[in-house]
Design a protein around this motif. Structure first.
Motif, PDB file in Angstrom:
ATOM      1  N   VAL A  96      45.793  55.182  49.774  1.00  0.00           N
ATOM      2  CA  VAL A  96      44.737  54.711  48.876  1.00  0.00           C
ATOM      3  C   VAL A  96      43.428  55.429  49.219  1.00  0.00           C
ATOM      4  CG1 VAL A  96      45.807  52.447  48.564  1.00  0.00           C
ATOM      5  CG2 VAL A  96      44.186  52.802  50.441  1.00  0.00           C
ATOM      6  N   PRO A  97      42.440  55.369  48.342  1.00  0.00           N
ATOM      7  CA  PRO A  97      41.136  55.975  48.654  1.00  0.00           C
ATOM      8  C   PRO A  97      40.534  55.381  49.927  1.00  0.00           C
ATOM      9  CG  PRO A  97      41.284  55.471  46.320  1.00  0.00           C
ATOM     10  CD  PRO A  97      42.487  54.857  46.964  1.00  0.00           C
ATOM     11  N   LEU A  98      39.627  56.127  50.536  1.00  0.00           N
ATOM     12  CA  LEU A  98      39.019  55.731  51.797  1.00  0.00           C
ATOM     13  C   LEU A  98      38.375  54.348  51.711  1.00  0.00           C
ATOM     14  CD1 LEU A  98      37.998  56.283  54.685  1.00  0.00           C
ATOM     15  CD2 LEU A  98      36.087  57.550  53.669  1.00  0.00           C
ATOM     16  N   CYS A 101      41.000  51.603  51.704  1.00  0.00           N
ATOM     17  CA  CYS A 101      41.583  51.444  53.043  1.00  0.00           C
ATOM     18  C   CYS A 101      40.654  50.626  53.929  1.00  0.00           C
ATOM     19  CB  CYS A 101      41.842  52.816  53.659  1.00  0.00           C
ATOM     20  SG  CYS A 101      42.392  52.758  55.382  1.00  0.00           S
ATOM     21  N   MET A 102      39.359  50.935  53.893  1.00  0.00           N
ATOM     22  CA  MET A 102      38.396  50.193  54.697  1.00  0.00           C
ATOM     23  C   MET A 102      38.357  48.725  54.282  1.00  0.00           C
ATOM     24  SD  MET A 102      35.303  53.010  54.859  1.00  0.00           S
ATOM     25  CE  MET A 102      34.262  51.969  55.877  1.00  0.00           C
ATOM     26  N   LEU A 103      38.454  48.479  52.984  1.00  0.00           N
ATOM     27  CA  LEU A 103      38.457  47.105  52.487  1.00  0.00           C
ATOM     28  C   LEU A 103      39.684  46.350  52.984  1.00  0.00           C
ATOM     29  CD1 LEU A 103      37.216  44.899  50.709  1.00  0.00           C
ATOM     30  CD2 LEU A 103      38.488  45.871  48.772  1.00  0.00           C
ATOM     31  N   MET A 104      40.834  47.006  53.011  1.00  0.00           N
ATOM     32  CA  MET A 104      42.065  46.363  53.490  1.00  0.00           C
ATOM     33  C   MET A 104      41.920  45.929  54.946  1.00  0.00           C
ATOM     34  SD  MET A 104      44.853  48.935  51.708  1.00  0.00           S
ATOM     35  CE  MET A 104      46.325  48.067  52.283  1.00  0.00           C
ATOM     36  N   TRP A 105      41.382  46.822  55.777  1.00  0.00           N
ATOM     37  CA  TRP A 105      41.186  46.472  57.186  1.00  0.00           C
ATOM     38  C   TRP A 105      40.139  45.368  57.331  1.00  0.00           C
ATOM     39  CZ3 TRP A 105      44.087  47.358  61.252  1.00  0.00           C
ATOM     40  CH2 TRP A 105      44.976  48.442  61.248  1.00  0.00           C
ATOM     41  N   ALA A 106      39.098  45.400  56.506  1.00  0.00           N
ATOM     42  CA  ALA A 106      38.057  44.381  56.577  1.00  0.00           C
ATOM     43  C   ALA A 106      38.602  43.002  56.196  1.00  0.00           C
ATOM     44  CB  ALA A 106      36.887  44.762  55.666  1.00  0.00           C
ATOM     45  N   VAL A 107      39.445  42.948  55.176  1.00  0.00           N
ATOM     46  CA  VAL A 107      40.058  41.680  54.783  1.00  0.00           C
ATOM     47  C   VAL A 107      40.950  41.160  55.899  1.00  0.00           C
ATOM     48  CG1 VAL A 107      41.701  40.616  53.188  1.00  0.00           C
ATOM     49  CG2 VAL A 107      39.904  42.130  52.312  1.00  0.00           C
ATOM     50  N   LEU A 108      41.705  42.061  56.507  1.00  0.00           N
ATOM     51  CA  LEU A 108      42.574  41.683  57.619  1.00  0.00           C
ATOM     52  C   LEU A 108      41.751  41.057  58.742  1.00  0.00           C
ATOM     53  CD1 LEU A 108      45.673  42.093  58.104  1.00  0.00           C
ATOM     54  CD2 LEU A 108      45.055  44.035  59.529  1.00  0.00           C
ATOM     55  N   GLY A 126      41.535  35.555  75.557  1.00  0.00           N
ATOM     56  CA  GLY A 126      40.795  36.808  75.441  1.00  0.00           C
ATOM     57  C   GLY A 126      41.395  37.783  74.454  1.00  0.00           C
ATOM     58  N   TRP A 127      42.705  37.757  74.297  1.00  0.00           N
ATOM     59  CA  TRP A 127      43.325  38.743  73.402  1.00  0.00           C
ATOM     60  C   TRP A 127      43.065  38.426  71.932  1.00  0.00           C
ATOM     61  CZ3 TRP A 127      46.570  36.447  77.248  1.00  0.00           C
ATOM     62  CH2 TRP A 127      47.226  35.281  76.852  1.00  0.00           C
ATOM     63  N   GLU A 128      42.602  37.220  71.610  1.00  0.00           N
ATOM     64  CA  GLU A 128      42.193  36.956  70.223  1.00  0.00           C
ATOM     65  C   GLU A 128      40.949  37.784  69.896  1.00  0.00           C
ATOM     66  OE1 GLU A 128      44.334  35.257  68.798  1.00  0.00           O
ATOM     67  OE2 GLU A 128      45.140  33.766  70.186  1.00  0.00           O
ATOM     68  N   SER A 129      39.938  37.708  70.781  1.00  0.00           N
ATOM     69  CA  SER A 129      38.722  38.500  70.580  1.00  0.00           C
ATOM     70  C   SER A 129      39.025  39.991  70.636  1.00  0.00           C
ATOM     71  CB  SER A 129      37.686  38.143  71.645  1.00  0.00           C
ATOM     72  OG  SER A 129      37.269  36.797  71.515  1.00  0.00           O
ATOM     73  N   LEU A 130      39.956  40.376  71.496  1.00  0.00           N
ATOM     74  CA  LEU A 130      40.311  41.785  71.629  1.00  0.00           C
ATOM     75  C   LEU A 130      40.936  42.310  70.342  1.00  0.00           C
ATOM     76  CD1 LEU A 130      40.446  44.250  73.424  1.00  0.00           C
ATOM     77  CD2 LEU A 130      42.539  43.346  74.457  1.00  0.00           C
ATOM     78  N   LEU A 131      41.788  41.529  69.726  1.00  0.00           N
ATOM     79  CA  LEU A 131      42.396  41.931  68.462  1.00  0.00           C
ATOM     80  C   LEU A 131      41.339  42.030  67.360  1.00  0.00           C
ATOM     81  CD1 LEU A 131      45.083  42.575  67.028  1.00  0.00           C
ATOM     82  CD2 LEU A 131      45.296  40.137  66.503  1.00  0.00           C
ATOM     83  N   LEU A 132      40.394  41.097  67.365  1.00  0.00           N
ATOM     84  CA  LEU A 132      39.338  41.133  66.362  1.00  0.00           C
ATOM     85  C   LEU A 132      38.414  42.328  66.561  1.00  0.00           C
ATOM     86  CD1 LEU A 132      38.422  37.344  66.131  1.00  0.00           C
ATOM     87  CD2 LEU A 132      39.375  38.761  64.299  1.00  0.00           C
ATOM     88  N   GLU A 133      38.029  42.593  67.806  1.00  0.00           N
ATOM     89  CA  GLU A 133      37.125  43.723  68.058  1.00  0.00           C
ATOM     90  C   GLU A 133      37.797  45.043  67.701  1.00  0.00           C
ATOM     91  OE1 GLU A 133      34.257  45.595  71.565  1.00  0.00           O
ATOM     92  OE2 GLU A 133      35.229  43.652  71.869  1.00  0.00           O
ATOM     93  N   ALA A 134      39.065  45.193  68.070  1.00  0.00           N
ATOM     94  CA  ALA A 134      39.788  46.418  67.717  1.00  0.00           C
ATOM     95  C   ALA A 134      39.954  46.527  66.205  1.00  0.00           C
ATOM     96  CB  ALA A 134      41.149  46.433  68.405  1.00  0.00           C
ATOM     97  N   GLY A 135      40.220  45.405  65.550  1.00  0.00           N
ATOM     98  CA  GLY A 135      40.380  45.421  64.101  1.00  0.00           C
ATOM     99  C   GLY A 135      39.093  45.762  63.378  1.00  0.00           C
ATOM    100  N   PHE A 136      37.962  45.302  63.913  1.00  0.00           N
ATOM    101  CA  PHE A 136      36.667  45.643  63.311  1.00  0.00           C
ATOM    102  C   PHE A 136      36.415  47.146  63.392  1.00  0.00           C
ATOM    103  CE2 PHE A 136      32.073  46.343  63.911  1.00  0.00           C
ATOM    104  CZ  PHE A 136      31.614  45.883  62.681  1.00  0.00           C
ATOM    105  N   LEU A 137      36.697  47.759  64.536  1.00  0.00           N
ATOM    106  CA  LEU A 137      36.491  49.202  64.669  1.00  0.00           C
ATOM    107  C   LEU A 137      37.468  49.983  63.793  1.00  0.00           C
ATOM    108  CD1 LEU A 137      35.867  49.497  68.525  1.00  0.00           C
ATOM    109  CD2 LEU A 137      34.187  49.540  66.673  1.00  0.00           C
ATOM    110  N   ALA A 138      38.675  49.427  63.598  1.00  0.00           N
ATOM    111  CA  ALA A 138      39.662  50.102  62.745  1.00  0.00           C
ATOM    112  C   ALA A 138      39.178  50.230  61.301  1.00  0.00           C
ATOM    113  CB  ALA A 138      40.989  49.356  62.792  1.00  0.00           C
ATOM    114  N   VAL A 139      38.306  49.313  60.870  1.00  0.00           N
ATOM    115  CA  VAL A 139      37.767  49.380  59.512  1.00  0.00           C
ATOM    116  C   VAL A 139      37.097  50.726  59.269  1.00  0.00           C
ATOM    117  CG1 VAL A 139      36.069  48.395  57.916  1.00  0.00           C
ATOM    118  CG2 VAL A 139      37.447  46.878  59.372  1.00  0.00           C
ATOM    119  N   PHE A 140      36.445  51.268  60.298  1.00  0.00           N
ATOM    120  CA  PHE A 140      35.604  52.459  60.142  1.00  0.00           C
ATOM    121  C   PHE A 140      36.264  53.732  60.683  1.00  0.00           C
ATOM    122  CE2 PHE A 140      33.161  48.604  60.730  1.00  0.00           C
ATOM    123  CZ  PHE A 140      32.438  48.564  59.553  1.00  0.00           C
ATOM    124  N   LEU A 141      37.551  53.644  60.975  1.00  0.00           N
ATOM    125  CA  LEU A 141      38.246  54.801  61.526  1.00  0.00           C
ATOM    126  C   LEU A 141      38.753  55.746  60.447  1.00  0.00           C
ATOM    127  CD1 LEU A 141      38.912  55.927  64.299  1.00  0.00           C
ATOM    128  CD2 LEU A 141      41.049  54.616  64.273  1.00  0.00           C
TER     129      LEU A 141
END
Length: 473
Positions: A96-98, A101-108, A126-141
């Protein structure tokens, strides 16, 4: 505008593997939430979400469920998150367009944030916050429509550094057994949820346990610094972290903590070592501006985690903002020397006497039956089993939910019983339930051959006196 400084095609393969693997972990997390929430935080759960939402504001705990909550809506959100994560794991983000893709990760990210922020005790790991922090950065990858942005790749290394370095520091500052290299004498036996190989790890020679402890210090205090050095040193450092985490995967069940640490190490690996990078287009201007803004935000929010790392009173696994954007991490600063387990039993006899027959409830992951070899569940998270381990450490950990658990066992609640491996009262619920505290230890080789038991247990005391459904309190 030239973008040669902003992106690096050498990491396109690392980005692909990272995003697909992270999406798989999101599938596991959402599926676990969908399958366990009714008994834990549902409308009739031990810690109901509606009651919690009446005590907190949307600003304190941002969540979609402030606008509406029902068990059906929660299940819809959880299974939607699982389906979206599965689509990203299958490569939908690259088709999908960039911006999409960013929107999909943001919704997740937003869906899982909504769950974590109403999960209360059950989501305090701690791994709940870790999954969220990694997922937030994935939005902009980004995706295949652009080369990977270098700034986000560095932020992922910064996250991995905090995970490993924070865990290393909290060990040195915490238990003396980490300093004299004896913690592994006990850890495999007393960890929250042993795995099928934990018994064998525990029985390794003590000199090897000391080597394990020393290697842990090197991996968590020295190797993470090398993540910020030029290639191929950074790739080698990431490889060492991956191998170490796989060792931990074999030795116990820590939900997705080890797996997400492995996933976070992938973006530090130079993908050009394994495959030639394709020609990727330059990113659009709006994307570049957004990446720079997010980088600045993360750096500003890193102030508190850095202060925590430098503090002698270092906190373990703490979020400094309700969005879990930049957090501090650390685990096992203290290692228990003795393992206690709570065994919950019931009886269908209404009049208790010395000969009353009690039958035990068996949990899926936590030790119970001494002849049962521990099973492998990670990266799946058995939340009730984990909290039973904490309750055995101190009744204070169980104050808010243990009574609700017992009440539901006495009521024969189906959602609660689904969280267990064995219900000893399939026909009708018991008349009385009690809980007893035992000391568990791994058997020796000789005891295992003689009895077939992996555990030996000794009665310690009553944890909860026999209780009926209509008992006061």
């Amino acid at each position: 505008m030239e973008w040669f400084w902003f992106t690096s095609s050498d990491y396109w393969l690392s980005r692909l593997v990272f995003q697909r693997a992270l999406a798989v972990l999101y599938v596991v997390a959402f599926a676990g939430a969908a399958l366990q929430f009714r008994a834990l935080i549902g409308e009739r759960g031990m810690l109901p979400v509606p009651a919690y939402l009446r005590r907190v504001s949307p600003r304190q705990a941002p969540s979609l469920f402030h606008r509406h909550y029902s068990d059906r809506f929660f299940a819809l959100c959880a299974w939607t998150g699982a389906a979206l994560a599965a689509a990203l794991a299958a490569g939908a983000g690259d088709a999908v367009p960039l911006a999409v893709c960013m929107l999909m990760w943001a919704v997740l990210w937003a869906l899982y944030l909504s769950i974590v922020n109403v999960g209360q005790t059950w989501y305090g790991f701690g791994w709940e916050s870790l999954l969220l922090e990694a997922g937030f950065l994935a939005v902009f990858l980004g995706n295949e429509r652009t080369a990977p942005p270098v700034l986000i790749l560095w932020l992922l290394r910064w996250l991995l550094f905090r995970v490993e370095f924070g865990a290393g520091l909290i060990k040195l500052r915490g238990d003396s057994c980490w300093r004299d290299l004896t913690c592994l004498y006990y850890h495999h036996e007393t960890q929250p949820m042993p795995g099928p190989l934990s018994w064998f790890f525990h029985r390794l020679p003590r000199p090897l346990h000391r080597v394990e402890a020393a290697a842990n210090h090197v991996t968590q205090l020295v190797v993470p610094v090398l993540l910020f050095t030029p290639q191929p040193v950074a790739s080698a450092a990431a490889g060492v972290i991956i191998v170490t985490q796989l060792w931990l995967v074999l030795s116990g069940n820590f939900a997705w903590l080890n797996w997400i640490t492995i996933v976070l190490a992938v973006p530090a690996v130079d993908g050009s070592l394994f495959a030639r990078a394709p020609a990727l287009p330059a990113p659009p201007l709006w994307y570049g501006i957004l990446v720079v803004a997010v980088t600045a935000l993360v750096l500003v929010l890193s102030r508190n985690p850095v202060r925590n790392l430098l503090s002698r009173r270092q906190a373990m696994n703490r979020s400094f903002d309700p969005l879990h954007l930049v957090n501090t991490y650390g685990a096992f600063g203290t290692v228990g020397r003795i393992r206690h387990e709570i065994v919950i039993e019931g009886t269908d006899e209404t009049v208790l006497h010395p000969g009353t027959v009690w039958r035990a409830y068996e949990f899926k992951g936590k030790p119970g039956d001494v002849r049962r070899l521990p099973r492998q569940f990670a990266p799946y998270h058995l939340r009730l089993d984990w909290m039973m381990w904490f309750a055995a450490l101190s009744p204070a950990y169980a104050h808010s939910w243990f009574g609700g658990l017992v009440e539901r066992l006495l009521d024969g609640d189906r959602d609660t019983l689904r969280l267990l491996r064995r219900n000893p009262f399939p026909g009708a619920p018991p008349a009385v339930v009690r809980a007893r505290l035992y000391r568990y230890r791994f058997t020796t080789w000789q005891e295992l051959r003689a009895t077939g038991a992996w555990w030996h247990r000794t009665y310690v005391r009553e944890f909860m006196l026999p209780t009926r459904l209509d008992a006061p309190g």
